[in-house]
Design an enzyme around this catalytic site. Structure first.
Site, PDB file in Angstrom:
ATOM      1  N   HIS A 168       0.840  -1.205   0.000  1.00 52.01           N
ATOM      2  CA  HIS A 168       0.000   0.000   0.000  1.00 52.01           C
ATOM      3  C   HIS A 168       0.875   1.255   0.000  1.00 52.01           C
ATOM      4  O   HIS A 168       0.705   2.145  -0.848  1.00 52.01           O
ATOM      5  CB  HIS A 168      -0.912  -0.017   1.230  1.00 52.01           C
ATOM      6  CG  HIS A 168      -1.818   1.168   1.322  1.00 52.01           C
ATOM      7  ND1 HIS A 168      -3.127   1.147   0.887  1.00 52.01           N
ATOM      8  CD2 HIS A 168      -1.613   2.435   1.801  1.00 52.01           C
ATOM      9  CE1 HIS A 168      -3.682   2.326   1.085  1.00 52.01           C
ATOM     10  NE2 HIS A 168      -2.778   3.131   1.643  1.00 52.01           N
ATOM     11  N   GLU A 169       1.805   1.319   0.932  1.00 48.42           N
ATOM     12  CA  GLU A 169       2.646   2.516   1.043  1.00 48.42           C
ATOM     13  C   GLU A 169       3.639   2.609  -0.115  1.00 48.42           C
ATOM     14  O   GLU A 169       4.016   3.710  -0.526  1.00 48.42           O
ATOM     15  CB  GLU A 169       3.393   2.516   2.386  1.00 48.42           C
ATOM     16  CG  GLU A 169       2.484   2.487   3.606  1.00 48.42           C
ATOM     17  CD  GLU A 169       1.480   3.634   3.638  1.00 48.42           C
ATOM     18  OE1 GLU A 169       1.732   4.669   2.992  1.00 48.42           O
ATOM     19  OE2 GLU A 169       0.433   3.480   4.292  1.00 48.42           O
TER      20      GLU A 169
ATOM     21  N   HIS B 101       2.030   4.567  -2.821  1.00 50.65           N
ATOM     22  CA  HIS B 101       2.125   6.010  -2.550  1.00 50.65           C
ATOM     23  C   HIS B 101       3.539   6.520  -2.868  1.00 50.65           C
ATOM     24  O   HIS B 101       3.708   7.587  -3.465  1.00 50.65           O
ATOM     25  CB  HIS B 101       1.815   6.302  -1.085  1.00 50.65           C
ATOM     26  CG  HIS B 101       0.367   6.148  -0.720  1.00 50.65           C
ATOM     27  ND1 HIS B 101      -0.659   6.720  -1.454  1.00 50.65           N
ATOM     28  CD2 HIS B 101      -0.239   5.514   0.323  1.00 50.65           C
ATOM     29  CE1 HIS B 101      -1.814   6.435  -0.891  1.00 50.65           C
ATOM     30  NE2 HIS B 101      -1.592   5.701   0.183  1.00 50.65           N
TER      31      HIS B 101
END
Length: 420
Positions: free
Chosen positions: A18-19, A22
């Site tokens: 997920h990160e 980003h």
């Protein structure tokens, strides 16, 4: 111990992917990503690479990517401040020593008159005791040095707010997107390991002492008719059985080219909160090995799981499901403990479902979540100017506090369930 290791690996993978989404889109847009963190709280481990500090933190309740400009900058040079300046080979400032200047004997001590580290990248001031005004050009990758810790400056073109609406939206959306990509990839692996479901109503494993076993249904049988209804797909078969608890069903199966008439009575299974009971006869869908079939299987399973999670989320919002149905880290750990004992493929399936859940929840337009921040980017796109940082910051601060309160309530419910 197996559960602890499995939970750590699963949690780390979900948060990391997920990160990482980003982070990658932040770097592609030219943003300065200051930190990539797994977990919250005190640092357990850290290293720096390509401008970014990578950290593992103590509390396993999420993670974050800290991009320059999303929060107020840590250091602000104001008129009257005394700082030490060190220079690179091109004569530009590459280190701004904020305190402990005596530890840097080669630094020039300057009293600040004006500092613009956003646009002009200049520091104007005077050497202590001198009257001549000096102007120093600052390297775009210069560092503040405070308490002997270095923090890279962030010119405006490296900050989140300087990027286009599309770039900011993609940077925010990339985290949830990568959770969906991870789920598709896991379903692809499952498809390779166990095969993909056949479209026909063909029986896989038949559970011992189940209604199907008692009726004489065997693995490999294909259901071609129930009562007077022709059956051509597993979905048709599943729908009829599910809607017929405790009802006697006359079925026709195809076995080795021969049609056989059987009678089965589905058990009545209790539905979850807000759902009616349903029928089940104790069979699994048949699978077949198909490398090409794994791709549509991975996509379709991700889509169907997303629909199920969205349905439950809608029921939660409308009050059809209570808050007691939610689980936090404790509940997820307990469920992981039970699933790990059932085998590796079920653990992979559980990981994929949690990844989809993480992606969907983060897209909900709530404060402090990716969806809440995307909401503000969308408002800016519509009105042509951003919401003031103060108002947006207050919105996210209050939202984060409420989310932490919700986390405490959910965790308390999880703990109570463990001991009841």
């Amino acid at each position: 111990m197996n559960t602890v290791i499995a939970f750590i690996l699963m949690f780390g993978l979900l948060v990391f992917i997920h990160e990482w989404g980003h982070l990658i889109f932040a770097k592609r847009a030219g943003m300065l990503a200051r930190e990539f963190a797994i977990g919250f709280g005190p640092k357990v481990f850290a290293f720096t690479r390509n401008e970014t500090v990578y950290t593992i933190r103590l509390l396993p309740i999420g993670g974050y990517v800290r991009v320059a400009g999303e929060d107020p900058e840590i250091i602000d040079l104001k008129p009257g401040h005394h700082v030490g300046l060190e220079f690179n080979e091109f004569g530009k400032v590459n280190k701004i020593i904020v305190n402990h200047k005596t530890k840097h004997p080669n630094a020039r001590i300057i009293e600040i008159e004006e500092a613009d580290l956003d646009h002009a990248l200049q520091i104007k001031g005077y050497e202590v005791g001198e009257e001549e005004k000096l102007v120093f050009d600052v390297d775009p990758k210069a560092f503040f040095v405070m308490d002997e810790r270095e923090t890279q400056i962030a010119p405006y073109d490296r900050q989140f707010a300087s990027k286009t609406v599309t770039q900011r939206a993609m940077q925010l959306f990339a985290g949830p997107m990568m959770n969906f990509v991870l789920a598709i990839f896991i379903f692809l692996i499952l498809g390779i390991i166990q095969g993909v479901p056949v479209e026909e109503a063909q029986m896989g494993e038949v559970i011992a002492d189940s209604p199907a076993a008692e009726a004489g249904i065997k693995e490999g049988d294909e259901i071609i008719q129930i009562e007077k209804d022709s059956i051509s797909t597993w979905e048709e078969f599943h729908t009829i059985v599910r809607s017929s608890p405790s009802e006697e069903l006359n079925v026709t199966v195809l076995r080795d080219g021969e049609e056989i008439a059987l009678t089965v009575v589905p058990n009545e299974a209790e539905g979850v909160e807000g759902e009616e009971s349903f029928g089940q006869i104790g069979v699994y869908q048949a699978f077949e090995k198909s490398i090409l079939g794994t791709i549509p299987y991975g996509i379709s399973q991700t889509y169907e799981t997303s629909k199920l999670i969205l349905t439950n989320l809608g029921m939660l919002i409308t009050g059809q499901l209570s808050i007691d149905a939610l689980s936090g880290p404790v509940g997820i750990y307990d469920a992981t403990d039970q699933i790990v004992q059932t085998g590796f493929t079920n653990f992979l399936l559980w990981t994929a479902m949690l990844s989809i859940n993480l992606g969907i929840v983060n897209l909900v337009p709530l404060p402090a979540l990716d969806g809440g921040r995307l909401l503000f980017v969308g408002i800016e796109a519509i009105r042509g100017k951003p919401v003031s940082p103060e108002k947006e910051g207050l919105f996210h601060f209050i939202g984060f506090a409420l989310l932490m309160l919700l986390m405490i309530v959910v965790t308390w419910n999880d703990i109570q369930r463990l001991f009841l």
